[in-house]
Design an enzyme around this catalytic site. Sequence first.
Site, PDB file in Angstrom:
ATOM      1  N   GLY A 139       4.362 -25.449  25.404  1.00 44.08           N
ATOM      2  CA  GLY A 139       5.001 -25.241  24.109  1.00 44.08           C
ATOM      3  C   GLY A 139       6.365 -24.613  24.326  1.00 44.08           C
ATOM      4  O   GLY A 139       6.467 -23.452  24.738  1.00 44.08           O
ATOM      5  N   LEU A 140       7.427 -25.377  24.081  1.00 51.15           N
ATOM      6  CA  LEU A 140       8.794 -24.914  24.311  1.00 51.15           C
ATOM      7  C   LEU A 140       9.444 -24.556  22.982  1.00 51.15           C
ATOM      8  O   LEU A 140       9.546 -25.392  22.085  1.00 51.15           O
ATOM      9  CB  LEU A 140       9.615 -25.995  25.016  1.00 51.15           C
ATOM     10  CG  LEU A 140       9.195 -26.317  26.459  1.00 51.15           C
ATOM     11  CD1 LEU A 140       9.972 -27.513  26.990  1.00 51.15           C
ATOM     12  CD2 LEU A 140       9.417 -25.091  27.355  1.00 51.15           C
ATOM     13  N   SER A 141       9.887 -23.306  22.865  1.00 52.22           N
ATOM     14  CA  SER A 141      10.465 -22.815  21.613  1.00 52.22           C
ATOM     15  C   SER A 141      11.987 -22.786  21.626  1.00 52.22           C
ATOM     16  O   SER A 141      12.609 -22.586  20.583  1.00 52.22           O
ATOM     17  CB  SER A 141       9.959 -21.391  21.353  1.00 52.22           C
ATOM     18  OG  SER A 141      10.450 -20.512  22.367  1.00 52.22           O
ATOM     19  N   GLY A 184      13.317 -20.516  23.664  1.00 51.61           N
ATOM     20  CA  GLY A 184      13.502 -19.200  24.255  1.00 51.61           C
ATOM     21  C   GLY A 184      13.351 -19.224  25.764  1.00 51.61           C
ATOM     22  O   GLY A 184      12.858 -20.195  26.351  1.00 51.61           O
ATOM     23  N   ASP A 199      11.378 -17.360  27.709  1.00 54.51           N
ATOM     24  CA  ASP A 199      10.035 -17.173  28.257  1.00 54.51           C
ATOM     25  C   ASP A 199       9.295 -18.502  28.428  1.00 54.51           C
ATOM     26  O   ASP A 199       8.727 -18.779  29.489  1.00 54.51           O
ATOM     27  CB  ASP A 199       9.223 -16.233  27.362  1.00 54.51           C
ATOM     28  CG  ASP A 199       9.871 -14.865  27.224  1.00 54.51           C
ATOM     29  OD1 ASP A 199      10.462 -14.394  28.212  1.00 54.51           O
ATOM     30  OD2 ASP A 199       9.788 -14.283  26.130  1.00 54.51           O
ATOM     31  N   SER A 200       9.282 -19.320  27.387  1.00 55.74           N
ATOM     32  CA  SER A 200       8.595 -20.610  27.506  1.00 55.74           C
ATOM     33  C   SER A 200       9.320 -21.535  28.473  1.00 55.74           C
ATOM     34  O   SER A 200       8.688 -22.345  29.162  1.00 55.74           O
ATOM     35  CB  SER A 200       8.457 -21.271  26.131  1.00 55.74           C
ATOM     36  OG  SER A 200       9.714 -21.506  25.529  1.00 55.74           O
ATOM     37  N   MET A 259       7.637 -27.606  18.646  1.00 58.17           N
ATOM     38  CA  MET A 259       6.930 -27.598  17.362  1.00 58.17           C
ATOM     39  C   MET A 259       7.865 -27.186  16.231  1.00 58.17           C
ATOM     40  O   MET A 259       8.558 -26.170  16.333  1.00 58.17           O
ATOM     41  CB  MET A 259       5.748 -26.616  17.418  1.00 58.17           C
ATOM     42  CG  MET A 259       4.634 -27.016  18.340  1.00 58.17           C
ATOM     43  SD  MET A 259       3.363 -25.721  18.483  1.00 58.17           S
ATOM     44  CE  MET A 259       4.048 -24.726  19.822  1.00 58.17           C
ATOM     45  N   CYS A 305      -0.860 -16.972  13.305  1.00 58.16           N
ATOM     46  CA  CYS A 305      -0.138 -18.138  13.816  1.00 58.16           C
ATOM     47  C   CYS A 305      -0.647 -18.528  15.197  1.00 58.16           C
ATOM     48  O   CYS A 305      -0.810 -19.712  15.504  1.00 58.16           O
ATOM     49  CB  CYS A 305       1.353 -17.827  13.857  1.00 58.16           C
ATOM     50  SG  CYS A 305       2.358 -19.181  14.469  1.00 58.16           S
ATOM     51  N   GLY A 315       4.768 -19.207  26.745  1.00 58.93           N
ATOM     52  CA  GLY A 315       5.549 -18.152  27.382  1.00 58.93           C
ATOM     53  C   GLY A 315       5.067 -16.760  27.059  1.00 58.93           C
ATOM     54  O   GLY A 315       5.829 -15.795  27.184  1.00 58.93           O
ATOM     55  N   CYS A 330       6.810 -14.974  12.359  1.00 59.02           N
ATOM     56  CA  CYS A 330       6.510 -16.066  13.283  1.00 59.02           C
ATOM     57  C   CYS A 330       6.964 -17.410  12.727  1.00 59.02           C
ATOM     58  O   CYS A 330       6.566 -17.810  11.633  1.00 59.02           O
ATOM     59  CB  CYS A 330       5.005 -16.092  13.546  1.00 59.02           C
ATOM     60  SG  CYS A 330       4.465 -17.349  14.702  1.00 59.02           S
TER      61      CYS A 330
END
Length: 371
Positions: free
Chosen positions: A12-14, A16, A18-19, A38, A103, A127, A200
């Site tokens: 899951g890539l946001s 940011g 961390d991911s 997402m 969430c 992440g 979130c």
Amino acid sequence: MPSPANTTVVVGLSGGVDSSVAALRLVEQGYRVRGLFMRNWEDDDTATVCTAEEDLADVRQVCSELDIPLHQVNFADRYRQQVFDHCLREFEAGRTPNPDVLCNREIKFRAFVDHALRLGADYVATGHYARLGRDADDRVTLLRGRDGRKDQSYFLYMVGQDALERSLFPVGELDKPRVRALAEEAGFDNFGKKDSTGICFIGERDFRGFLQRYIATAPGPIVDTEGNTLGEHQGLSFYTLGQRQGLGIGGRAGGGTAPWYVVDKDTAANALVVAQGSDHPALYSAGLEATELHWIAGSPPAGGEPLRVTARIRYRQPDQHCTVTVEGDRARVDFDQAQRAVTPGQSVVFYDGDRCLGGGIIRERIHHGAA
């Protein structure tokens, strides 16, 4: 676990860092990695749309650097129905929910996992700063992230065994400076990107102004602990226990200059109760009652006996020693030391050392002397 070369992981890539580094580490370890971006919020103005597009641009750049495919999915309807609407009902009831906890359960480790499996995933990854282990019965355990300042196990206590069995937390052993350094070394444009805050998937907002778009304003009196009226609030939904800012009341004749804090909500009278001083006794509770319990192992430890554990009633709070007495889906938590601003609607999360045992939703505060 099968060998990495034969294992597909959807990350899951946001947008940011961390991911992004989670994906990087999996690629370096030889997994077959795919990215998934997402979209979970659309009921908004163009500012949020622009933010989402900026995040997507960062995700595309990371996937290009790693040479991995990128998928996109829209969970906005599900987020609205299963997370946001629930939170609105809690706010309207005078409580202060934690959208991140819900969430994670409903979107990141349910809708996301289901979609990733349809894409052919063997595992999903995020992440989050958390780690996984195994107990004596070979059940998955949830452990704190190695970086205590970034540990996010508090937000994951509602995630079930099925989802954790299929999850990986590739940055859980790292600290934040190392994550940023790895991102910079990998050529990621987002290596210095500010950490996301706020609601979130919705982001940073003027909280009261945002909620007023969805919740009717119901002004009422601001009163002190003796019932004296000091001013008018804009609606109990817009305040939380321990809040100091935005009360709109100053000092009183003979009352000193100490600031005022929210210490209670009288929903029956639609009154906001305040007291002066950050250490006023009305801000403190000896314990709490929690419901909607969730245990990582599927059931509480110790076969129903009172538990001696530590707990957090908010993210990044130092661990607090307590005794937890569980009766079905309800728990009484008695703290060794009184706790400040125990807030109904928030989560209490239990720990045994580094291991997150589970937690529940705070429903009531227990004051000194309560049976």
